[in-house]
Structure formats: structure tokens, C-alpha cells
Design an enzyme around this catalytic site. Structure first.
Site, PDB file in Angstrom:
ATOM      1  N   GLU A 117      -1.995   5.139   2.801  1.00  9.60           N
ATOM      2  CA  GLU A 117      -1.859   3.454   2.938  1.00  9.60           C
ATOM      3  C   GLU A 117      -3.121   2.802   2.905  1.00  9.60           C
ATOM      4  O   GLU A 117      -3.438   2.521   1.267  1.00  9.60           O
ATOM      5  CB  GLU A 117      -1.276   2.799   3.745  1.00  9.60           C
ATOM      6  CG  GLU A 117       0.366   3.211   3.632  1.00  9.60           C
ATOM      7  CD  GLU A 117       1.182   4.239   5.246  1.00  9.60           C
ATOM      8  OE1 GLU A 117       0.149   4.908   5.139  1.00  9.60           O
ATOM      9  OE2 GLU A 117       2.139   4.403   5.082  1.00  9.60           O
TER      10      GLU A 117
ATOM     11  N   ARG B 295       2.778   6.432  13.048  1.00  9.19           N
ATOM     12  CA  ARG B 295       2.380   8.149  13.641  1.00  9.19           C
ATOM     13  C   ARG B 295       1.607   8.647  14.590  1.00  9.19           C
ATOM     14  O   ARG B 295       1.664   9.316  15.184  1.00  9.19           O
ATOM     15  CB  ARG B 295       2.331   8.910  12.464  1.00  9.19           C
ATOM     16  CG  ARG B 295       2.994   9.977  11.660  1.00  9.19           C
ATOM     17  CD  ARG B 295       3.217  10.477  10.606  1.00  9.19           C
ATOM     18  NE  ARG B 295       3.511   9.571  10.091  1.00  9.19           N
ATOM     19  CZ  ARG B 295       2.990   9.285   8.281  1.00  9.19           C
ATOM     20  NH1 ARG B 295       2.431  10.345   7.924  1.00  9.19           N
ATOM     21  NH2 ARG B 295       3.784   8.323   7.407  1.00  9.19           N
TER      22      ARG B 295
ATOM     23  N   HIS C  75      13.141   3.444  15.710  1.00  8.12           N
ATOM     24  CA  HIS C  75      12.722   4.081  15.118  1.00  8.12           C
ATOM     25  C   HIS C  75      13.739   5.312  15.302  1.00  8.12           C
ATOM     26  O   HIS C  75      13.760   6.035  16.034  1.00  8.12           O
ATOM     27  CB  HIS C  75      11.780   3.907  14.736  1.00  8.12           C
ATOM     28  CG  HIS C  75      11.164   4.313  13.848  1.00  8.12           C
ATOM     29  ND1 HIS C  75      11.270   5.547  13.004  1.00  8.12           N
ATOM     30  CD2 HIS C  75      10.953   3.286  12.445  1.00  8.12           C
ATOM     31  CE1 HIS C  75      11.280   5.764  11.574  1.00  8.12           C
ATOM     32  NE2 HIS C  75      10.664   4.248  10.978  1.00  8.12           N
TER      33      HIS C  75
ATOM     34  N   GLU D 190      -1.014  -9.151  -1.045  1.00  7.71           N
ATOM     35  CA  GLU D 190      -1.623  -8.816  -0.174  1.00  7.71           C
ATOM     36  C   GLU D 190      -2.965  -7.299  -0.094  1.00  7.71           C
ATOM     37  O   GLU D 190      -2.558  -6.384   0.301  1.00  7.71           O
ATOM     38  CB  GLU D 190      -0.630  -7.825   0.837  1.00  7.71           C
ATOM     39  CG  GLU D 190      -1.164  -7.360   1.962  1.00  7.71           C
ATOM     40  CD  GLU D 190      -0.381  -7.520   3.784  1.00  7.71           C
ATOM     41  OE1 GLU D 190       0.697  -5.853   2.893  1.00  7.71           O
ATOM     42  OE2 GLU D 190       0.777  -8.314   3.877  1.00  7.71           O
TER      43      GLU D 190
ATOM     44  N   ASP E 139       0.583  -1.345   0.361  1.00 11.02           N
ATOM     45  CA  ASP E 139      -0.033   0.320   0.158  1.00 11.02           C
ATOM     46  C   ASP E 139       0.752   0.989   0.615  1.00 11.02           C
ATOM     47  O   ASP E 139       0.451   2.218   0.975  1.00 11.02           O
ATOM     48  CB  ASP E 139      -1.178   0.057   1.343  1.00 11.02           C
ATOM     49  CG  ASP E 139      -0.467  -0.561   2.709  1.00 11.02           C
ATOM     50  OD1 ASP E 139       1.036  -0.241   2.471  1.00 11.02           O
ATOM     51  OD2 ASP E 139      -0.910  -0.159   3.632  1.00 11.02           O
TER      52      ASP E 139
ATOM     53  N   HIS F 106       6.890   2.349  15.921  1.00 16.68           N
ATOM     54  CA  HIS F 106       7.328   3.381  14.695  1.00 16.68           C
ATOM     55  C   HIS F 106       5.835   4.649  14.169  1.00 16.68           C
ATOM     56  O   HIS F 106       6.005   5.157  12.855  1.00 16.68           O
ATOM     57  CB  HIS F 106       7.905   2.352  13.501  1.00 16.68           C
ATOM     58  CG  HIS F 106       6.647   1.493  12.488  1.00 16.68           C
ATOM     59  ND1 HIS F 106       6.801   0.426  13.098  1.00 16.68           N
ATOM     60  CD2 HIS F 106       6.353   1.954  11.491  1.00 16.68           C
ATOM     61  CE1 HIS F 106       5.837  -0.094  12.051  1.00 16.68           C
ATOM     62  NE2 HIS F 106       5.577   1.060  11.196  1.00 16.68           N
TER      63      HIS F 106
HETATM   64  C1  LIG Z   1       1.442   3.016   8.024  1.00 12.26           C
HETATM   65  C2  LIG Z   1       2.292   1.949   8.528  1.00 12.26           C
HETATM   66  O1  LIG Z   1       2.281   1.628   9.427  1.00 12.26           O
HETATM   67  N1  LIG Z   1       2.909   1.953   7.286  1.00 12.26           N
HETATM   68  C3  LIG Z   1       3.427   0.081   7.248  1.00 12.26           C
HETATM   69  C4  LIG Z   1       4.800  -0.437   7.554  1.00 12.26           C
HETATM   70  O2  LIG Z   1       4.525  -1.668   7.414  1.00 12.26           O
HETATM   71  P1  LIG Z   1       5.452  -2.519   8.719  1.00 12.26           P
HETATM   72  O3  LIG Z   1       4.533  -1.868   9.588  1.00 12.26           O
HETATM   73  O4  LIG Z   1       4.916  -3.417   8.210  1.00 12.26           O
HETATM   74  O5  LIG Z   1       6.537  -1.988   8.676  1.00 12.26           O
HETATM   75  P2  LIG Z   1       7.971  -2.562   9.781  1.00 12.26           P
HETATM   76  O6  LIG Z   1       7.637  -2.571  10.839  1.00 12.26           O
HETATM   77  O7  LIG Z   1       8.597  -1.289   9.589  1.00 12.26           O
HETATM   78  O8  LIG Z   1       8.691  -3.385   8.603  1.00 12.26           O
HETATM   79  C5  LIG Z   1       8.063  -4.823   9.238  1.00 12.26           C
HETATM   80  C6  LIG Z   1       9.430  -5.330   8.083  1.00 12.26           C
HETATM   81  O9  LIG Z   1      10.730  -5.098   8.386  1.00 12.26           O
HETATM   82  C7  LIG Z   1      11.183  -6.317   9.236  1.00 12.26           C
HETATM   83  N2  LIG Z   1      12.191  -5.287  10.923  1.00 12.26           N
HETATM   84  C8  LIG Z   1      11.398  -4.452  11.528  1.00 12.26           C
HETATM   85  C9  LIG Z   1      12.405  -3.842  12.288  1.00 12.26           C
HETATM   86  C10 LIG Z   1      13.599  -3.599  12.205  1.00 12.26           C
HETATM   87  O10 LIG Z   1      14.186  -3.251  13.138  1.00 12.26           O
HETATM   88  N3  LIG Z   1      14.067  -4.486  11.963  1.00 12.26           N
HETATM   89  C11 LIG Z   1      13.419  -5.274  10.423  1.00 12.26           C
HETATM   90  O11 LIG Z   1      13.625  -6.124   9.825  1.00 12.26           O
HETATM   91  C12 LIG Z   1      10.457  -6.742   9.945  1.00 12.26           C
HETATM   92  O12 LIG Z   1      10.791  -8.049  10.357  1.00 12.26           O
HETATM   93  C13 LIG Z   1       9.065  -6.706   8.836  1.00 12.26           C
HETATM   94  O13 LIG Z   1       9.338  -7.839   7.901  1.00 12.26           O
HETATM   95  O14 LIG Z   1       4.999   0.416   6.325  1.00 12.26           O
HETATM   96  C14 LIG Z   1       5.236  -0.183   5.009  1.00 12.26           C
HETATM   97  C15 LIG Z   1       5.812   0.787   4.116  1.00 12.26           C
HETATM   98  O15 LIG Z   1       6.248   1.169   4.624  1.00 12.26           O
HETATM   99  C16 LIG Z   1       3.260   0.105   4.731  1.00 12.26           C
HETATM  100  O16 LIG Z   1       3.480  -0.680   3.478  1.00 12.26           O
HETATM  101  C17 LIG Z   1       2.713  -0.510   6.097  1.00 12.26           C
HETATM  102  O17 LIG Z   1       0.706   0.120   5.077  1.00 12.26           O
END
Ligand SMILES: CC(=O)N[C@@H]1[C@@H](OP(=O)(O)OP(=O)(O)OC[C@H]2O[C@@H](n3ccc(=O)[nH]c3=O)[C@H](O)[C@@H]2O)O[C@H](CO)[C@@H](O)[C@@H]1O
Length: 389
Positions: free
Chosen positions: A135, A221, A252, A121, A99, A219
Site C-alpha cells: 500500500e 499482517r 477476520h 485520501e 492505496d 486484521h
Molecule cells: C494493509 C492494510 O491494512 N490496508 C488498509 C486496509 O484498510 P482498513 O484498515 O481501513 O480496512 P478494514 O478495517 O477492513 O475496513 C474498514 C471499513 O470496513 C468497515 N468494516 C470493518 C470491519 C467489519 O467487520 N465490518 C465493516 O464494515 C469499517 O467500518 C470501515 O469502513 O485495507 C484497505 C483495502 O484493502 C487498504 O487500502 C488500507 O491501506
């Protein structure tokens, strides 16, 4: 017959993690030729994951610019992806995941070029255009343009049907995040690769076996300010009341998160504040943790694959399946509720075992294969182009 040319477009780490198993499976399948386009909507955080999965990037774009508005970001994405697709090469399918603004831009360019679009997804909904912004709007718009809607769960498929998406275009596949976890676990257990223990030790985490680790990430907002402060307060109280508890918190980089967390937990010896971890490090920490407290979408989906309960630091989730399956609970940012629910997981072994043993609602790790099979069958039988033209 020439192979089916699939163009994968991604811009952020979560998109890459969820597309990597699909890209690798398509590359290993003679029916497909693969092109990978990276918009660099996120940069640093993605680079490590690209290396870990060994993904070859064919086109590296440069979508980000200091201080640009959301509209400018979208416009820049459109222009740059357009430049790639204007080379006269005939792409059969464009695949996007999730998204982000990258996903919306790639979907619009695919539409303009009459290339069939596959959305991985598909069907996640908060039903609130402002949360998460942008998103939720991006997801809904992409669902108007996609030919294939690869829904991770029956619930996401129902969301699409309720919006009038034809049933034959929807396939429930499971979430490719589970495929990625399986791939990563296998990689981490191979001889010659750093073990989870070695990763933890390199991060300076305690390893006597007496400690109980809990992973915390935040992380979103919506949690900036008061929310983060309450989470810190809960973490401090939990550490104080549980002797062998060690909290691992990859913080973050946004100052709205980093400054508050450092200020309130920076001198707590059993709270390990780390820089953001790369994907294999995160996998190693999750594997070694008792449970996770998180507002991340991806981590909510990854926890059940590791048999780890997850307490979700939000009041709603687009992934209610994890709560319905009994593997997760919504705790928001109310410090008392966080302390209560985390305390139960730490103190009540039966409750912990029930949550840890819940069925994984996000699939069996074979989502990528289902997606590729469906694309191959449909393209070979000439289904999608007619549908689009
Ligand atoms: C506004 C919002 O919230 N939007 C969401 C957000 O998605 P999310 O919440 O899933 O994002 P994260 O938590 O960053 O990623 C998760 C992945 O990263 C890995 N990870 C995590 C921490 C770390 O220290 N090291 C890592 O390796 C973790 O295992 C996993 O695989 O952003 C996406 C794109 O901006 C959007 O599409 C989605 O809607």
C-alpha cells in the site's frame, strides 16, 4: 455543454465506503455523468456495502484469481480496466481512493489514456515501503500520476508538498469516511430501517443497558501470530477484571487470525466472536460501544465521528491526527499497555470524557461536496487536460 463524465474505480470495501458518498453526490448533480467500475479485488465483503449505499455498478470486473502473485494481480487489473476504457467513450476524470492494487492499476490506465486522475485520501504516508506493503508504494506511485490530490487533513497535504506536488493541485477536504458515517447514521435512524438496537439483538448481543460494549478488530499482517495472541490475552484480562464488560469482536476470516482468537477466547461468555460484520452492522456496533480497540485504518477514522475513543493496536499509524487530536492512543500489541489504557477508559470517567470529546480531525462530512466542486470548476475552466498532455 455535455456533463463531465467521471469514472469511479474501486476494488475493496474501504474504497467503496469512502467513495460511496462521492458517487451518490455526483449522481445527484446535473453537472456530472457517472460511471462505476468495480474490480472485485475483494468480493463478499464489498457486496453488502454496495447494496447498503445503493450503488449501481456499470462494469464488474474479475481481478482476483486463485494463487496469483502481486504482479499478476496488477497485470490482470491493468488489462481488465484497459478493456473498459478502450470503448471509445470520452471520460473526463478517473477517481480512485486510497492505496490498493486496484487504485494503482486504474491510475496507470488513466495515465495511458490521458484521462485526468483524482486521488481521494491522498498524502497518507508511513514512509516505509515495506509497511504496509504494497500500500505505501501504491500511494506514493499514485501521487506521481494524479492531477488532483484530495488530502483528508493538513498533515497529508504537507506530505504531498514535501514530495514536490504543486500546491494548486492539493485540496484539503476532510475524509469522505465522515461523509459516509453521516449518511449511514441517517439511514439507520430512518423509520422502516432496522435500528441499531435491532441490529445488536439480531447479532445476539446483550442489551439490558447495564453492559459496556467494547469493539475489537484486528486484521493486519504485522499483527498475525504473537500480536494477535497478546491482544487476546489483554481482552481476557479486561473481561475478568470488569464485570459488566462485553467484548464484540468481528473476527477476520484469515485462519492466522481466526484460529488463534477462537482458541483463546472461544469459550469466554462475555467475548462475542462474530463473523465479519457488514457495514451497517459495524456502524450499529460502533455506535453502541464504549470505545474500540482496532488496527483498522477506517475504524480509526470512524471512531471520532461517533465520539468514541480508539486504542490503536499498532506501533505507528498513517493517521497520527487521531492521536494528536486526543481521540486515540497507540497501544501496539503489548498486553500490559492495552490493559492499562483500556482500563483507564473503563475506570476513569474524566479520562474517557476527554478522549470521547476530542475534536474530529477528519472533517465535517462535507468532503465529497468540496471534491466535486473543485473538479467541476477546474474541468469547466479547462485546467486539467492541458496539465496532463
Ligand atoms: C494493509 C492494510 O491494512 N490496508 C488498509 C486496509 O484498510 P482498513 O484498515 O481501513 O480496512 P478494514 O478495517 O477492513 O475496513 C474498514 C471499513 O470496513 C468497515 N468494516 C470493518 C470491519 C467489519 O467487520 N465490518 C465493516 O464494515 C469499517 O467500518 C470501515 O469502513 O485495507 C484497505 C483495502 O484493502 C487498504 O487500502 C488500507 O491501506
Amino acid at each position: 455543454m455535455r456533463p463531465i463524465l467521471i469514472s469511479f474505480v474501486f476494488g475493496t470495501r474501504p474504497e467503496l465506503v469512502k467513495l460511496a458518498p462521492l458517487i451518490l453526490a455526483a449522481q445527484a448533480d446535473a453537472r456530472f455523468a457517472v460511471e462505476v467500475v468495480f474490480t472485485a479485488q475483494h468480493d463478499e465483503l464489498v457486496r453488502d456495502a454496495i447494496g447498503f449505499f445503493g450503488i449501481h455498478i456499470d462494469h464488474r470486473l474479475d481481478m482476483m484469481q486463485e494463487g496469483q502473485s502481486l504482479t499478476q494481480l496488477l497485470a490482470r487489473g491493468l488489462q481488465q480496466i484497459e478493456r473498459v476504457y478502450a470503448d471509445g467513450r470520452k471520460r473526463d476524470v478517473v477517481v480512485v481512493q486510497g492505496d490498493t492494487t486496484t487504485v494503482l492499476a486504474a491510475s496507470l490506465v488513466a495515465f495511458a489514456h490521458k484521462i485526468s486522475l483524482a486521488h481521494v485520501e491522498a498524502g497518507l504516508r508511513s514512509f516505509d515501503l515495506e509497511h504496509p506493503f504494497p500500500e505505501e508504494g501504491n500511494r506514493q506511485l499514485v501521487s506521481r500520476l494524479a492531477h488532483w490530490h484530495f488530502a483528508p487533513t493538513p498533515l497529508s497535504a504537507r506530505n504531498l508538498e514535501n514530495e514536490g506536488v504543486a500546491g494548486e493541485r492539493i485540496l484539503v477536504t476532510g475524509n469522505t469516511v465522515v461523509d459516509a458515517v453521516h449518511w449511514a447514521r441517517q439511514r439507520l435512524s430512518q423509520p422502516g430501517t432496522e435500528s441499531a438496537q435491532a441490529v445488536l439483538s439480531a447479532l445476539g448481543l446483550p442489551l439490558t443497558g447495564q453492559e459496556r460494549l467494547v469493539l475489537v478488530t484486528a486484521h493486519r499482517r504485522e499483527n498475525f501470530g504473537e500480536g494477535i495472541r497478546h491482544i487476546c490475552d489483554a481482552v481476557a484480562r479486561l473481561v475478568q477484571t470488569h464485570e459488566n464488560l462485553h467484548v464484540v469482536w468481528p473476527v477476520h476470516l484469515n485462519p492466522a487470525v481466526r484460529d488463534v482468537v477462537r482458541q483463546s477466547l472461544g469459550d469466554n461468555a462475555r467475548v462475542h466472536l462474530l463473523p465479519p460484520l457488514n457495514y451497517p452492522q459495524l456502524m450499529a456496533v460502533l455506535q453502541s460501544s464504549h470505545f474500540a480497540l482496532t488496527d483498522s485504518g477506517g475504524i480509526q477514522e470512524e471512531c471520532p465521528s461517533f465520539g468514541k475513543p480508539v486504542l490503536i493496536l499498532r506501533t505507528t499509524t498513517e493517521r497520527p491526527e487521531v492521536v494528536q487530536a486526543g481521540a486515540g492512543r497507540l497501544v501496539g500489541t503489548d498486553a500490559d499497555l492495552i490493559v492499562h489504557e483500556a482500563g483507564r477508559l473503563l475506570d476513569d470517567a474524566e479520562h474517557f470524557a476527554r478522549m470521547a470529546g476530542a475534536e474530529n480531525p477528519f472533517g465535517d462530512g462535507r468532503a465529497s461536496l468540496r471534491i466535486l466542486e473543485r473538479i467541476a470548476t477546474d474541468v469547466c475552466t479547462g485546467v486539467p487536460p492541458q496539465a496532463l498532455m
